[in-house]
Design a protein around this motif. Structure first.
Motif, PDB file in Angstrom:
ATOM      1  N   THR A  63      20.560  -0.770   0.395  1.00 44.52           N
ATOM      2  CA  THR A  63      20.675   0.104  -0.775  1.00 44.52           C
ATOM      3  C   THR A  63      19.322   0.499  -1.350  1.00 44.52           C
ATOM      4  O   THR A  63      19.167   1.613  -1.855  1.00 44.52           O
ATOM      5  N   GLN A 108      18.278   4.341  -1.867  1.00 47.76           N
ATOM      6  CA  GLN A 108      17.939   4.935  -3.163  1.00 47.76           C
ATOM      7  C   GLN A 108      16.565   5.600  -3.134  1.00 47.76           C
ATOM      8  O   GLN A 108      16.368   6.662  -3.737  1.00 47.76           O
ATOM      9  N   ASP A 110      15.928   9.559  -3.927  1.00 47.01           N
ATOM     10  CA  ASP A 110      14.957  10.089  -4.892  1.00 47.01           C
ATOM     11  C   ASP A 110      14.128  11.209  -4.268  1.00 47.01           C
ATOM     12  O   ASP A 110      13.873  12.246  -4.899  1.00 47.01           O
ATOM     13  N   MET A 141      24.812   5.534  -5.058  1.00 41.69           N
ATOM     14  CA  MET A 141      24.624   4.824  -6.325  1.00 41.69           C
ATOM     15  C   MET A 141      25.721   3.789  -6.555  1.00 41.69           C
ATOM     16  O   MET A 141      25.463   2.701  -7.078  1.00 41.69           O
TER      17      MET A 141
END
Length: 413
Positions: free
Chosen positions: A59, A63, A67, A92
Motif C-alpha cells: 500500500t 500511494q 500521488d 486508499m
C-alpha cells in the motif's frame, strides 16, 4: 505483445488473485504507452498498476504512485480523472483511508455521469456507498447515503444498490457488529453460498457480508488479523492453519472424545464412567482424568442453557464441536484471499470443503450452530456465560430468526 494483450494478461492475473504479477504487467504496459506518446492511456494503466500493488499489500508503494499520477492527471480530460478517482478509491481503502476513498469514489461517479457513462457511474456510486457505510457505520452513513442517492438517476443498477444499502442502514441497530449483512452484488443462494453460510456466525459477529469472499478494501486489516491472531504471514502458514481447521484439529481433541463417549440420553453417571474407562485404557494421569470429567459437567451446564435459550430443542444434545473449526475455516479462506495469501479458486475450494464436512457431521443449521457455539464457549467462556456467550447467542438468534438469513432461506445440506 500488443497493449491489449498485456492488459488482458494483467487482468487475468487479477482474477486469479496474483496481484503482484498483475502490477508488474500493468507497469510494463504503461511504460510502453508512454514510449509511444499515449499519455492518457498510460495514466489509466498506471492507476491500475497502483491498485494491483495495493491489493498485493504494497500500500505504501501504491500511494506514492497514486500521488505521482494525481499530479500528472490534474490537467487531463475529465474521463481520465474520473477513471483515476475510481482506482484511487480502491487504493486508499486498501490503505485504511476509507473516508478519503469514499470521496474519490463519489468524485468518480460525478465525473462518469458528466460523460453520460452510466455503467461506470453506477459502479463508482455503489462503491462510494459501501465505503461510506464502512467509514461511518450504518447510522452515521444515513445522511451521506441519502445525499449520494439524490445525485443518482432512478432506475439504474447503482441507484438500486445504494437504495438497498440505505434501507439496510435504516433498519440495522446502532452497532457495527452482531448484525446480518448480505452483499447485494453476490449470490445469496447456491452451493457456494450454502458453504459460506457455515461461516455466518463470525460474519454476523464482525458485521461483514456473509455471502462473499472478497473485500478488496480491507486487505491490510486481513493481514493484521491473520498475523496477530493466527501467526499467519504467508501462503504456507495460512494453508497450515486452514488445513487444521478443515480437519477439525484446531480445537481441543478432548472435547470431542468426551462427546463421543456419550450414548443417546442424559445419564451422567454412565457417560462419565465411559469417559473414565477410556482414559484408564490409555494410562492417562488421574488429575487429567478429573479435568476431563469436569469438562463433561461443564458441557451439561452449557447444554441446559442452550435448551433454555432456544439454541437446542427441549431434548437436544450437542454431538460434535467440529462445527467451530469448520465455521472458522470459511472465514480463514476469506481472510487469506483478502490478504493475498491464496487465489480465489483455492479459497472457494476451502469454503466448499468446510461446507461439505459440516453437512457430514450435522443434520441441521440448528445442530451446527449448537456445536459451533459449544466449541467457542469451551475455548473462551469457561462457564461464565458472559459476553462471549451473550454475543454468540445474539448471532444464533439473528441467523435463526431473521427472514433474510441464509439459514432461513436455504435448507441444510
Amino acid at each position: 505483445m500488443t497493449y491489449q494483450a498485456m492488459l488482458d494478461r494483467a487482468r487475468k492475473f487479477e482474477r486469479q488473485g496474483r496481484f503482484g504479477e498483475a502490477a508488474a504487467v500493468f507497469a510494463d504496459a504503461a511504460e510502453a504507452m508512454r514510449a509511444h506518446g499515449d499519455w492518457t492511456s498510460a495514466v489509466a494503466t498506471q492507476a491500475r498498476c497502483a491498485r494491483a500493488l495495493a491489493a498485493a499489500g504494497r500500500t505504501g508503494e501504491a500511494q506514492r504512485m497514486l500521488d505521482t499520477i494525481d499530479r500528472t492527471a490534474a490537467s487531463m480530460p475529465v474521463e481520465v480523472r474520473a477513471g483515476l478517482d475510481a482506482q484511487a478509491a480502491h487504493i486508499m481503502a486498501a490503505a485504511g483511508r476509507t473516508g478519503e476513498a469514499a470521496r474519490r469514489a463519489w468524485s468518480a461517479m460525478s465525473g462518469f455521469w458528466s460523460l453520460h457513462d452510466a455503467k461506470r457511474a453506477d459502479a463508482a456510486g455503489a462503491h462510494a456507498a459501501r465505503l461510506i457505510v464502512k467509514d461511518a457505520g450504518p447510522r452515521g452513513a444515513l445522511l451521506p447515503l441519502r445525499e449520494l442517492l439524490a445525485q443518482m438517476p432512478p432506475g439504474g443498477d447503482g441507484h438500486r444498490q445504494v437504495t438497498a444499502l440505505l434501507a439496510d442502514a435504516e433498519r440495522r441497530p446502532d452497532r457495527d457488529h452482531d448484525v446480518l449483512v448480505t452483499d447485494p452484488d453476490t449470490a445469496a443462494w447456491g452451493r457456494l453460498a450454502a458453504a459460506l453460510a457455515v461461516g455466518a456466525h463470525l460474519a454476523v459477529g464482525n458485521g461483514v457480508a456473509w455471502n462473499t469472499l472478497t473485500d478488496p478494501d480491507d486487505a491490510a486489516g486481513d493481514r493484521v488479523l491473520l498475523e496477530r491472531d493466527w501467526g499467519v504471514t504467508d501462503h504456507d502458514s495460512w494453508r497450515e492453519q486452514t488445513d487444521a481447521l478443515l480437519d477439525a484439529r484446531n480445537s481441543d481433541p478432548a472435547i470431542q472424545m468426551v462427546l463421543d463417549r456419550r450414548v443417546r440420553g442424559r445419564d451422567r453417571r454412565v457417560w462419565q464412567a465411559a469417559i473414565v474407562d477410556w482414559c484408564r485404557e490409555r494410562d492417562i494421569a488421574d488429575e487429567t482424568v478429573r479435568e476431563i470429567v469436569e469438562m463433561s459437567e461443564l458441557i451439561l451446564r452449557y447444554e441446559s442453557r442452550f435448551r433454555a435459550d432456544g439454541i437446542l430443542p427441549p431434548d437436544g444434545l450437542v454431538e460434535s464441536v467440529y462445527g467451530y473449526d469448520f465455521g472458522r475455516a470459511v472465514n480463514m479462506a476469506r481472510w487469506g484471499l483478502g490478504a493475498g495469501y491464496c487465489e480465489a479458486e483455492e479459497a472457494e475450494k476451502c469454503v466448499l470443503t468446510a461446507g461439505q464436512r459440516a453437512n457430514q457431521v450435522y443434520t441441521s443449521w440448528r445442530s451446527f450452530s449448537a456445536g459451533y457455539i459449544l466449541g467457542r464457549m469451551l475455548r473462551f467462556d469457561d462457564g461464565e456465560f458472559g459476553e462471549w456467550y451473550e454475543r454468540s447467542l445474539t448471532g444464533h438468534r439473528v441467523l435463526a430468526e431473521d427472514p433474510d438469513s441464509p439459514w432461513r432461506r436455504m435448507a441444510w445440506g
